[in-house]
Each structure stands twice: as structure tokens, then as C-alpha cells.
Write a protein that holds these residues in place. Structure first.
Motif, PDB file in Angstrom:
ATOM      1  N   PHE A  59      -6.598   1.232  -5.346  1.00  0.00           N
ATOM      2  CA  PHE A  59      -5.982  -0.089  -5.417  1.00  0.00           C
ATOM      3  C   PHE A  59      -4.491   0.065  -5.644  1.00  0.00           C
ATOM      4  O   PHE A  59      -4.061   0.927  -6.406  1.00  0.00           O
ATOM      5  N   GLN A  60      -3.726  -0.783  -5.001  1.00  0.00           N
ATOM      6  CA  GLN A  60      -2.299  -0.888  -5.265  1.00  0.00           C
ATOM      7  C   GLN A  60      -2.018  -2.314  -5.710  1.00  0.00           C
ATOM      8  O   GLN A  60      -2.366  -3.273  -5.015  1.00  0.00           O
ATOM      9  N   VAL A  61      -1.411  -2.450  -6.882  1.00  0.00           N
ATOM     10  CA  VAL A  61      -1.026  -3.748  -7.427  1.00  0.00           C
ATOM     11  C   VAL A  61       0.445  -3.626  -7.801  1.00  0.00           C
ATOM     12  O   VAL A  61       0.795  -2.865  -8.707  1.00  0.00           O
ATOM     13  N   GLY A  62       1.300  -4.349  -7.081  1.00  0.00           N
ATOM     14  CA  GLY A  62       2.732  -4.138  -7.248  1.00  0.00           C
ATOM     15  C   GLY A  62       3.053  -2.717  -6.796  1.00  0.00           C
ATOM     16  O   GLY A  62       2.646  -2.291  -5.719  1.00  0.00           O
ATOM     17  N   ASP A  63       3.714  -1.960  -7.648  1.00  0.00           N
ATOM     18  CA  ASP A  63       4.049  -0.572  -7.321  1.00  0.00           C
ATOM     19  C   ASP A  63       3.060   0.439  -7.909  1.00  0.00           C
ATOM     20  O   ASP A  63       3.218   1.640  -7.702  1.00  0.00           O
ATOM     21  N   GLU A  64       2.070  -0.040  -8.656  1.00  0.00           N
ATOM     22  CA  GLU A  64       1.117   0.854  -9.315  1.00  0.00           C
ATOM     23  C   GLU A  64      -0.115   1.095  -8.450  1.00  0.00           C
ATOM     24  O   GLU A  64      -0.632   0.172  -7.825  1.00  0.00           O
ATOM     25  N   ARG A  65      -0.580   2.333  -8.460  1.00  0.00           N
ATOM     26  CA  ARG A  65      -1.809   2.691  -7.754  1.00  0.00           C
ATOM     27  C   ARG A  65      -2.829   3.234  -8.749  1.00  0.00           C
ATOM     28  O   ARG A  65      -2.469   3.995  -9.640  1.00  0.00           O
ATOM     29  N   SER A  66      -4.085   2.829  -8.557  1.00  0.00           N
ATOM     30  CA  SER A  66      -5.173   3.260  -9.427  1.00  0.00           C
ATOM     31  C   SER A  66      -6.389   3.573  -8.576  1.00  0.00           C
ATOM     32  O   SER A  66      -6.718   2.809  -7.661  1.00  0.00           O
ATOM     33  N   THR A  67      -7.063   4.668  -8.890  1.00  0.00           N
ATOM     34  CA  THR A  67      -8.314   4.998  -8.216  1.00  0.00           C
ATOM     35  C   THR A  67      -9.459   4.519  -9.091  1.00  0.00           C
ATOM     36  O   THR A  67      -9.528   4.848 -10.273  1.00  0.00           O
ATOM     37  N   LEU A  68     -10.346   3.718  -8.493  1.00  0.00           N
ATOM     38  CA  LEU A  68     -11.487   3.163  -9.216  1.00  0.00           C
ATOM     39  C   LEU A  68     -12.778   3.720  -8.646  1.00  0.00           C
ATOM     40  O   LEU A  68     -12.900   3.905  -7.432  1.00  0.00           O
ATOM     41  N   LYS A  69     -13.727   3.958  -9.546  1.00  0.00           N
ATOM     42  CA  LYS A  69     -15.057   4.470  -9.180  1.00  0.00           C
ATOM     43  C   LYS A  69     -16.104   3.472  -9.643  1.00  0.00           C
ATOM     44  O   LYS A  69     -15.790   2.509 -10.353  1.00  0.00           O
ATOM     45  N   ALA A  70     -17.340   3.725  -9.262  1.00  0.00           N
ATOM     46  CA  ALA A  70     -18.448   2.836  -9.626  1.00  0.00           C
ATOM     47  C   ALA A  70     -18.409   2.524 -11.122  1.00  0.00           C
ATOM     48  O   ALA A  70     -18.270   3.413 -11.954  1.00  0.00           O
ATOM     49  N   GLY A  71     -18.499   1.238 -11.440  1.00  0.00           N
ATOM     50  CA  GLY A  71     -18.468   0.776 -12.820  1.00  0.00           C
ATOM     51  C   GLY A  71     -17.105   0.324 -13.292  1.00  0.00           C
ATOM     52  O   GLY A  71     -16.994  -0.321 -14.332  1.00  0.00           O
ATOM     53  N   ASP A  72     -16.040   0.619 -12.519  1.00  0.00           N
ATOM     54  CA  ASP A  72     -14.684   0.234 -12.903  1.00  0.00           C
ATOM     55  C   ASP A  72     -14.369  -1.182 -12.430  1.00  0.00           C
ATOM     56  O   ASP A  72     -14.884  -1.645 -11.406  1.00  0.00           O
ATOM     57  N   THR A  73     -13.489  -1.850 -13.162  1.00  0.00           N
ATOM     58  CA  THR A  73     -13.047  -3.211 -12.858  1.00  0.00           C
ATOM     59  C   THR A  73     -11.525  -3.241 -12.869  1.00  0.00           C
ATOM     60  O   THR A  73     -10.892  -2.563 -13.678  1.00  0.00           O
ATOM     61  N   ILE A  74     -10.949  -4.052 -11.964  1.00  0.00           N
ATOM     62  CA  ILE A  74      -9.504  -4.223 -11.939  1.00  0.00           C
ATOM     63  C   ILE A  74      -9.176  -5.705 -11.770  1.00  0.00           C
ATOM     64  O   ILE A  74      -9.847  -6.419 -11.038  1.00  0.00           O
ATOM     65  N   PHE A  75      -8.137  -6.143 -12.483  1.00  0.00           N
ATOM     66  CA  PHE A  75      -7.634  -7.516 -12.403  1.00  0.00           C
ATOM     67  C   PHE A  75      -6.364  -7.512 -11.572  1.00  0.00           C
ATOM     68  O   PHE A  75      -5.457  -6.719 -11.829  1.00  0.00           O
ATOM     69  N   LEU A  76      -6.296  -8.390 -10.568  1.00  0.00           N
ATOM     70  CA  LEU A  76      -5.125  -8.521  -9.715  1.00  0.00           C
ATOM     71  C   LEU A  76      -4.546  -9.919  -9.918  1.00  0.00           C
ATOM     72  O   LEU A  76      -5.140 -10.907  -9.471  1.00  0.00           O
ATOM     73  N   PRO A  77      -3.422 -10.037 -10.613  1.00  0.00           N
ATOM     74  CA  PRO A  77      -2.850 -11.358 -10.885  1.00  0.00           C
ATOM     75  C   PRO A  77      -2.268 -11.995  -9.630  1.00  0.00           C
ATOM     76  O   PRO A  77      -1.768 -11.300  -8.744  1.00  0.00           O
ATOM     77  N   ARG A  78      -2.340 -13.306  -9.588  1.00  0.00           N
ATOM     78  CA  ARG A  78      -1.760 -14.053  -8.470  1.00  0.00           C
ATOM     79  C   ARG A  78      -0.273 -13.755  -8.346  1.00  0.00           C
ATOM     80  O   ARG A  78       0.378 -13.356  -9.317  1.00  0.00           O
ATOM     81  N   ALA A  79       0.233 -13.900  -7.149  1.00  0.00           N
ATOM     82  CA  ALA A  79       1.654 -13.746  -6.836  1.00  0.00           C
ATOM     83  C   ALA A  79       2.167 -12.309  -6.959  1.00  0.00           C
ATOM     84  O   ALA A  79       3.370 -12.084  -6.930  1.00  0.00           O
ATOM     85  N   VAL A  80       1.253 -11.335  -7.096  1.00  0.00           N
ATOM     86  CA  VAL A  80       1.646  -9.930  -7.133  1.00  0.00           C
ATOM     87  C   VAL A  80       1.066  -9.246  -5.887  1.00  0.00           C
ATOM     88  O   VAL A  80      -0.140  -9.316  -5.657  1.00  0.00           O
ATOM     89  N   PRO A  81       1.904  -8.596  -5.075  1.00  0.00           N
ATOM     90  CA  PRO A  81       1.391  -7.927  -3.879  1.00  0.00           C
ATOM     91  C   PRO A  81       0.330  -6.891  -4.240  1.00  0.00           C
ATOM     92  O   PRO A  81       0.473  -6.158  -5.220  1.00  0.00           O
ATOM     93  N   HIS A  82      -0.725  -6.852  -3.425  1.00  0.00           N
ATOM     94  CA  HIS A  82      -1.808  -5.907  -3.702  1.00  0.00           C
ATOM     95  C   HIS A  82      -2.586  -5.588  -2.428  1.00  0.00           C
ATOM     96  O   HIS A  82      -2.511  -6.310  -1.436  1.00  0.00           O
ATOM     97  N   THR A  83      -3.326  -4.502  -2.498  1.00  0.00           N
ATOM     98  CA  THR A  83      -4.221  -4.077  -1.440  1.00  0.00           C
ATOM     99  C   THR A  83      -5.150  -3.028  -2.005  1.00  0.00           C
ATOM    100  O   THR A  83      -5.030  -2.635  -3.176  1.00  0.00           O
TER     101      THR A  83
END
Length: 182
Positions: A101-125
Motif C-alpha cells: 500500500f502507498q498512502v501519501g509518500d509512505e509505503r507499507s507491506t500488509l499480509k493476511a490479518g493486517d489492516t490499514i486506514f486510508l484517510p480521505r483526500a490523501v493520495p493512495h494505491t
């Protein structure tokens, strides 16, 4: 000190006082429902890029537009373009596989069981890193995501960048960059 607490509590309650409809069911049904594994809420499955099931589990119609829930099953190492939702927060829960996941300029690798919050108005993919992956994701408020996915699913052939941007804009989003590449 007590006066400040009273004022803060009063101000926190103001949106509910100003809009008591938020305490009611609005146009919602009072009945529960179940959506089976591998099924879409209305039996109208959507295939992301024509291959990957992206099923509606809880529709914006069920929640008066307050929430929608999708289940994505990926069979390709792909992901969406870098984009922004103007009015929706997103929460992704990884059920199976591994995703970058990329949220703003930060990248994180998520595996089964992980959760990520993506706030509105912040570029992500995100990018699926494994041969198969599964995500459950929530949009709050729901916005026009169901309509967006249906519109994209109806396209015949690859859309132009201009058409992609037009469809995103019509559904409360904007493409701001390419997908993640490794």
C-alpha cells in the motif's frame, strides 16, 4: 475545568442535536441480511479489470449512504492508479496474500490479518504482491463507489486516460499518478 469539559461535551454532541435524523434508520430496512461467500449483495458481480471479483457485501443503499463494504479477490499482481477520494475514508483488511500500500509518500507491506486506514483526500494505491490475494474494504461514507465500479466494468476495451479521469471525477475521485511499479 468542569466548565471546559461541559463545553467540549456539548460541542461534540452538536452534530447529533443539529441533525437528529442521524439517530434514525432513515430509509433503511430494519431487517438483517446475509451475503454468502463469493456472492454479491444483489447478484450483480463486478470484475475488476474483467478478471478479479470485486463484490458488494454491504451496499450504500443498506446504510443510507453511510458505509459500503466490498470483497476483492485478486488473481493478478495489479492495483489501481494513484488516486484520491475527496469525501471517503477507506479501511482495508487483508484476508489472504500480500499487498503493498502507498498512502501519501509512505509505503507499507500488509499480509493476511493486517489492516490499514486510508484517510480521505490523501493520495493512495495498492499493489497485489502474491499470485492470489483477498481484501475486504470499507468506505465511509459510501459515496459513489458501487456506481464507479459498475461504470468501469461496462467499458469495452481499455479506456483513454481522459475517460478514466472523467469517470473518477464523476464519482468523487481524481487520478493523481500511475499505479505502483516494482
Amino acid at each position: 475545568m468542569q466548565r471546559r469539559n461541559f463545553i467540549q461535551a456539548t460541542l461534540a454532541a452538536f452534530p447529533v442535536i443539529a441533525n437528529p435524523a442521524k439517530l434514525t434508520n432513515g430509509n433503511r430496512s430494519a431487517k438483517s441480511f446475509t451475503v454468502g461467500a463469493g456472492k454479491d449483495r444483489f447478484n450483480q458481480p463486478i470484475k475488476y479489470r474483467g478478471v478479479n471479483p470485486n463484490d458488494v457485501k454491504i451496499s450504500s443503499k443498506d446504510t443510507d449512504g453511510q458505509l459500503s463494504v466490498f470483497e476483492y479477490v485478486g488473481f493478478q499482481k495489479i492495483g489501481p492508479q494513484l488516486h484520491v477520494h475527496f469525501d471517503q475514508d477507506e479501511i482495508f483488511y487483508v484476508v489472504e496474500g500480500e499487498f503493498l500500500f502507498q498512502v501519501g509518500d509512505e509505503r507499507s507491506t500488509l499480509k493476511a490479518g493486517d489492516t490499514i486506514f486510508l484517510p480521505r483526500a490523501v493520495p493512495h494505491t495498492w499493489l497485489q504482491l502474491t499470485d492470489k490475494g483477498k481484501l475486504v474494504y470499507f468506505l465511509q461514507p459510501a459515496g459513489k463507489m458501487e456506481e464507479f465500479f459498475k461504470k468501469m466494468n461496462e467499458l469495452q476495451g481499455p479506456p483513454t486516460p481522459e475517460l478514466i479521469q472523467q469517470i473518477h471525477q464523476a464519482h468523487g475521485m481524481k487520478v493523481v499518478g500511475p499505479p505502483i511499479s516494482l
